[in-house]
Scaffold this motif. Structure first.
Motif, short mmCIF file in Angstrom:
data_model
loop_
_atom_site.label_atom_id
_atom_site.label_comp_id
_atom_site.label_asym_id
_atom_site.label_seq_id
_atom_site.Cartn_x
_atom_site.Cartn_y
_atom_site.Cartn_z
N ILE A 13 29.06 97.95 73.81
CA ILE A 13 29.51 96.56 73.73
C ILE A 13 28.45 95.81 72.95
CG2 ILE A 13 30.13 94.51 75.03
CD1 ILE A 13 32.07 96.85 75.31
N ALA A 14 28.88 94.99 71.99
CA ALA A 14 27.91 94.39 71.07
C ALA A 14 28.38 93.02 70.58
CB ALA A 14 27.69 95.32 69.87
N PHE A 15 27.42 92.30 69.99
CA PHE A 15 27.69 91.10 69.21
C PHE A 15 27.05 91.28 67.84
CE2 PHE A 15 28.02 89.31 73.48
CZ PHE A 15 29.11 88.43 73.36
N VAL A 16 27.68 90.74 66.81
CA VAL A 16 27.09 90.75 65.47
C VAL A 16 26.12 89.58 65.37
CG1 VAL A 16 27.53 90.52 63.00
CG2 VAL A 16 29.13 91.81 64.43
N LEU A 17 24.85 89.87 65.10
CA LEU A 17 23.85 88.83 64.91
C LEU A 17 23.76 88.38 63.46
CD1 LEU A 17 20.90 90.20 67.10
CD2 LEU A 17 22.65 88.52 67.74
N HIS A 18 23.92 89.33 62.54
CA HIS A 18 23.77 89.02 61.12
C HIS A 18 24.39 90.15 60.32
CE1 HIS A 18 22.00 87.31 57.50
NE2 HIS A 18 21.45 88.48 57.21
N ARG A 34 24.49 95.96 74.36
CA ARG A 34 24.03 95.80 75.74
C ARG A 34 23.11 96.94 76.17
NH1 ARG A 34 24.71 96.43 81.21
NH2 ARG A 34 24.63 94.46 82.36
N ASP A 35 23.41 98.15 75.76
CA ASP A 35 22.68 99.30 76.29
C ASP A 35 21.70 99.93 75.32
OD1 ASP A 35 24.00 99.18 78.77
OD2 ASP A 35 25.75 100.20 77.92
N ALA A 36 21.69 99.49 74.05
CA ALA A 36 20.74 100.05 73.09
C ALA A 36 19.88 98.97 72.45
CB ALA A 36 21.48 100.84 72.01
N ARG A 62 32.59 89.23 71.14
CA ARG A 62 32.24 90.50 71.79
C ARG A 62 33.09 91.62 71.20
NH1 ARG A 62 30.19 91.19 77.30
NH2 ARG A 62 30.56 88.96 77.55
N ILE A 63 32.44 92.69 70.80
CA ILE A 63 33.16 93.81 70.21
C ILE A 63 32.70 95.12 70.86
CG2 ILE A 63 33.60 92.72 67.98
CD1 ILE A 63 31.17 94.14 66.86
N ALA A 64 33.56 96.11 70.77
CA ALA A 64 33.23 97.47 71.23
C ALA A 64 33.05 98.32 69.98
CB ALA A 64 34.34 98.02 72.11
N VAL A 65 31.85 98.84 69.79
CA VAL A 65 31.56 99.59 68.57
C VAL A 65 31.23 101.03 68.92
CG1 VAL A 65 30.72 97.56 67.34
CG2 VAL A 65 29.10 98.95 68.64
N GLN A 66 31.50 101.88 67.97
CA GLN A 66 31.17 103.29 68.10
C GLN A 66 30.40 103.70 66.84
OE1 GLN A 66 34.00 106.88 67.99
NE2 GLN A 66 33.82 106.44 70.18
N ARG A 120 20.34 92.83 80.60
CA ARG A 120 20.54 91.56 81.28
C ARG A 120 20.35 90.39 80.33
NH1 ARG A 120 18.22 90.47 86.67
NH2 ARG A 120 20.13 89.25 86.76
N LEU A 121 19.49 90.54 79.35
CA LEU A 121 19.36 89.52 78.33
C LEU A 121 20.63 89.44 77.50
CD1 LEU A 121 17.41 87.43 77.06
CD2 LEU A 121 16.68 89.23 75.49
N PHE A 122 21.27 90.57 77.26
CA PHE A 122 22.57 90.59 76.59
C PHE A 122 23.58 89.76 77.38
CE2 PHE A 122 26.83 92.25 75.99
CZ PHE A 122 26.93 92.47 74.63
N ASP A 123 23.61 89.95 78.70
CA ASP A 123 24.54 89.18 79.54
C ASP A 123 24.20 87.69 79.50
OD1 ASP A 123 25.77 91.56 80.21
OD2 ASP A 123 24.66 91.79 82.09
N ALA A 124 22.90 87.37 79.47
CA ALA A 124 22.49 85.96 79.38
C ALA A 124 22.90 85.36 78.05
CB ALA A 124 20.98 85.85 79.58
N TYR A 125 22.80 86.13 76.98
CA TYR A 125 23.24 85.67 75.66
C TYR A 125 24.73 85.34 75.68
CZ TYR A 125 24.59 86.12 70.71
OH TYR A 125 25.14 85.92 69.45
N ALA A 126 25.53 86.24 76.26
CA ALA A 126 26.97 86.00 76.36
C ALA A 126 27.26 84.74 77.19
CB ALA A 126 27.66 87.21 76.97
N ALA A 127 26.52 84.55 78.28
CA ALA A 127 26.70 83.37 79.12
C ALA A 127 26.31 82.10 78.38
CB ALA A 127 25.89 83.51 80.41
N ALA A 128 25.23 82.16 77.61
CA ALA A 128 24.79 80.99 76.84
C ALA A 128 25.82 80.62 75.78
CB ALA A 128 23.44 81.27 76.20
N LEU A 129 26.34 81.62 75.06
CA LEU A 129 27.36 81.35 74.05
C LEU A 129 28.56 80.62 74.65
CD1 LEU A 129 27.60 84.61 71.90
CD2 LEU A 129 26.46 82.47 71.30
N ALA A 130 28.95 81.02 75.85
CA ALA A 130 30.13 80.42 76.49
C ALA A 130 29.92 78.95 76.82
CB ALA A 130 30.48 81.20 77.76
#
Length: 270
Positions: A13-18, A34-36, A62-66, A120-130
């Motif tokens: 699970i990811a977000f594009v930063l740039h 989130r995990d890498a 939020r995207i799911a990448v492989q 957990r910082l990933f989750d905080a980022y998602a919460a902040a964006l919202a």
């Protein structure tokens, strides 16, 4: 060539930063997973008009990448993006919220090492964006909460319940300042200083976040603690970030300032 030459694809699970151009048809992506942690991936063919990736590889979504690396490329930081799919509702971003979102992205790009997981910082980022599309106090408190967590998770935020050099307990009726070379210290003057009660509330909220099972509720509690006195907290955190960024000016902050100046000048002065 057999599939054994390649490592197994991993879904994140990811977000594009740039993103930036790699070729006429492809992109290089900076992803926050989130995990890498923060990773770089090559999205081959993503710029083609027929590519399904064009509508997916957008910021704040939020995207799911492989992706996977070839076994011969273990030394390379760049992964190959195999697929990307929409992973949930995008944060409602418009106006000033866009600037704030890109500001968070730039902080992550500048302060997080690659391939260092911070789920957990990933989750905080998602919460902040919202929260960025909400009222100004709520979006401001979300920014301050995320800044605190980013500094904490990267190991550069001093403890807020005691002074750094003397290890004296923070007193609710005194004023304190975050100094780049001394950590938390008692303030000589009240200008832009943090109240002791505010420091203690922030320390308690950060500790609760560290121990929480529900990241969403814990982030909201930290937001509430930040909101009690936003102006001095913003000034103190801005100074800390400026120091840990090596004194560099963030591009998003400068663009926002320049845009505000143009808007305030009006059409006749542009």
């Amino acid at each position: 060539m057999t599939d054994s030459r390649r490592s197994a694809a991993v879904t994140q699970i990811a977000f594009v930063l740039h993103s930036h151009d790699w070729s006429e048809s492809s992109l290089i992506l900076e992803l926050f997973t989130r995990d890498a942690g923060r990773v770089v991936a090559a999205a081959k063919g993503a710029k083609r008009p027929t590519s399904q990736l064009r509508a997916v590889l957008m910021p704040f979504q939020r995207i799911a990448v492989q992706f996977a690396r070839s076994r011969g490329d273990e030394g390379s930081e760049v992964r190959t993006l195999r697929s990307a799919e929409w992973g949930g509702e995008a944060a409602p971003m418009h106006g000033a919220a866009w600037f704030a979102g890109f500001y968070l992205n730039e902080l992550l790009l500048r302060l997080l090492a690659r391939d260092d997981a911070h789920p957990r910082l990933f989750d905080a980022y998602a919460a902040a964006l919202a929260c960025l599309g909400d009222s100004e106090p709520r979006s401001e408190s979300a920014l301050r909460a995320f800044e605190l967590l980013l500094l904490q998770q990267t190991g550069v935020l001093p403890e807020l319940h005691r002074t750094t050099l003397t290890q004296s307990s923070v007193q609710a009726d005194r004023r304190y300042v975050l100094r780049s070379d001394q950590g938390l210290a008692e303030a000589a003057s009240a200008d832009t200083a943090l109240g002791g009660a505010h420091c203690l509330a922030l320390a308690a909220a950060l500790q609760a976040w560290s121990n929480a099972a529900d990241d969403g509720q814990a982030f909201a509690s930290l937001q509430h603690a930040c909101a009690s006195d936003l102006p001095p907290l913003k000034a103190q955190l801005r100074a800390q970030l400026h120091y840990h960024l090596g004194g560099a000016t963030l591009r998003t902050r400068q663009v926002m300032i320049d845009s505000q100046r143009l808007f305030e000048a009006g059409p006749s002065k542009r």
